[in-house]
Write a protein that holds these residues in place. Structure first.
Motif, mmCIF file in Angstrom:
data_model
loop_
_atom_site.group_PDB
_atom_site.id
_atom_site.type_symbol
_atom_site.label_atom_id
_atom_site.label_comp_id
_atom_site.label_asym_id
_atom_site.label_seq_id
_atom_site.Cartn_x
_atom_site.Cartn_y
_atom_site.Cartn_z
ATOM 1 N N ARG A 150 4.197 -40.357 39.474
ATOM 2 C CA ARG A 150 3.154 -41.384 39.653
ATOM 3 C C ARG A 150 2.046 -40.914 40.591
ATOM 4 O O ARG A 150 1.315 -41.714 41.141
ATOM 5 C CB ARG A 150 3.759 -42.715 40.135
ATOM 6 N N GLY A 151 1.943 -39.611 40.768
ATOM 7 C CA GLY A 151 0.912 -39.055 41.633
ATOM 8 C C GLY A 151 -0.293 -38.578 40.831
ATOM 9 O O GLY A 151 -0.377 -38.755 39.611
ATOM 10 N N GLN A 152 -1.224 -37.950 41.526
ATOM 11 C CA GLN A 152 -2.426 -37.418 40.896
ATOM 12 C C GLN A 152 -2.687 -36.002 41.401
ATOM 13 O O GLN A 152 -2.365 -35.669 42.548
ATOM 14 C CB GLN A 152 -3.638 -38.293 41.189
ATOM 15 N N THR A 171 -20.059 -27.020 42.964
ATOM 16 C CA THR A 171 -18.639 -27.354 42.928
ATOM 17 C C THR A 171 -18.426 -28.650 42.150
ATOM 18 O O THR A 171 -19.318 -29.504 42.085
ATOM 19 C CB THR A 171 -18.064 -27.496 44.354
ATOM 20 N N ASP A 172 -17.266 -28.786 41.557
ATOM 21 C CA ASP A 172 -16.904 -30.012 40.844
ATOM 22 C C ASP A 172 -15.388 -30.109 40.832
ATOM 23 O O ASP A 172 -14.684 -29.104 40.998
ATOM 24 C CB ASP A 172 -17.462 -30.005 39.423
ATOM 25 N N THR A 173 -14.885 -31.331 40.624
ATOM 26 C CA THR A 173 -13.452 -31.579 40.684
ATOM 27 C C THR A 173 -13.005 -32.384 39.473
ATOM 28 O O THR A 173 -13.687 -33.330 39.056
ATOM 29 C CB THR A 173 -13.079 -32.352 41.964
ATOM 30 N N ALA A 174 -11.879 -32.010 38.890
ATOM 31 C CA ALA A 174 -11.256 -32.757 37.794
ATOM 32 C C ALA A 174 -10.002 -33.442 38.328
ATOM 33 O O ALA A 174 -9.218 -32.834 39.063
ATOM 34 C CB ALA A 174 -10.910 -31.827 36.640
ATOM 35 N N LEU A 175 -9.827 -34.706 37.973
ATOM 36 C CA LEU A 175 -8.703 -35.509 38.450
ATOM 37 C C LEU A 175 -7.740 -35.779 37.305
ATOM 38 O O LEU A 175 -8.146 -36.176 36.213
ATOM 39 C CB LEU A 175 -9.217 -36.831 39.030
ATOM 40 N N PHE A 176 -6.440 -35.570 37.560
ATOM 41 C CA PHE A 176 -5.418 -35.762 36.530
ATOM 42 C C PHE A 176 -4.333 -36.693 37.061
ATOM 43 O O PHE A 176 -3.899 -36.554 38.208
ATOM 44 C CB PHE A 176 -4.785 -34.430 36.134
ATOM 45 N N THR A 177 -3.881 -37.614 36.214
ATOM 46 C CA THR A 177 -2.754 -38.480 36.549
ATOM 47 C C THR A 177 -1.481 -37.863 35.996
ATOM 48 O O THR A 177 -1.455 -37.386 34.851
ATOM 49 C CB THR A 177 -2.961 -39.884 35.961
#
Length: 214
Positions: A150-152, A171-177
């Protein structure tokens, strides 16, 4: 895990492993060997530091744990973070639009959302050019991390110009569940190129045994 020697201009040691997620079975032992590679006599590398230390706590930590030890010729500091029951995440980064110029250094990092100071370096090109193969895949120094249930997971890509491109910083960031299986995709837009970040999810063997035997 991150290994760091005594402070200098660039004190970080790049880890190229592990190739699988680590499972904490109390206690766990860490063994460290640092050698100076001989350029004139292959196989005659000189031992710089050797140390074994153990971690006895079987519960997770909300913060990064720092352990420092002094060897005969240097002082090393280790940073590691025991997580809640976790899954394994294998990260792939690929240039899908534009190109990565040889005069742009690159850094790929990741961390779990719950561990603000737990950033892990997957690749730092430092003074060399970004290792991009003919398919546009960036060859990471390490690819596997752990993400709690249940984290990211946050994966960040940074480009910093050198030479005639000095001053460029993007710079850029991708977020994943977190997922139990399958793959997730995200895109980092750096302006001069776009990179696709793919995360392949899988259970750790001990966690799978626990869930499916319940």
């Amino acid at each position: 895990m991150i290994a760091k020697p005594s402070p200098k201009e660039d004190p970080w040691l790049m880890l190229n492993g592990p190739s699988r997620a680590l499972v904490l079975i109390d206690p766990i032992a860490f063994e460290v060997q640092l050698k100076v590679k001989s350029k004139t006599e292959p196989g005659k590398d000189e031992l710089l530091a050797f140390k074994v230390f153990s971690y006895y706590k079987a519960f997770h930590s909300d913060e990064v744990v720092f352990t420092r030890f002094t060897c005969k010729r240097c002082t090393l500091e280790f940073a590691y973070a025991p997580l809640l029951p976790s899954v394994e995440a294998t990260v792939t980064v690929q240039v899908i639009d534009g190109s990565w110029d040889d005069h742009v250094q690159g850094v790929v990092t990741c961390r779990t959302a719950s561990m603000e100071n737990g950033e892990m370096v997957l690749l730092a090109s430092r003074d060399g050019k970004m290792p991009v193969n003919s398919d546009g895949v960036i060859e990471l120094s390490r690819r596997v991390v752990s993400v709690e249930l249940r984290g990211q997971l946050l994966v960040s890509v940074l480009g910093r110009g050198t030479g005639d491109k000095k001053g460029l910083v993007a710079t850029d960031t991708a977020l994943f569940t977190q997922m139990n299986a399958g793959t997730s995709h995200g895109v980092c837009d750096l302006g001069f190129c776009k990179v696709q970040v793919t995360v392949a999810w899988s259970f750790l063997s001990t966690l799978a045994d626990m869930l499916f035997s319940a």
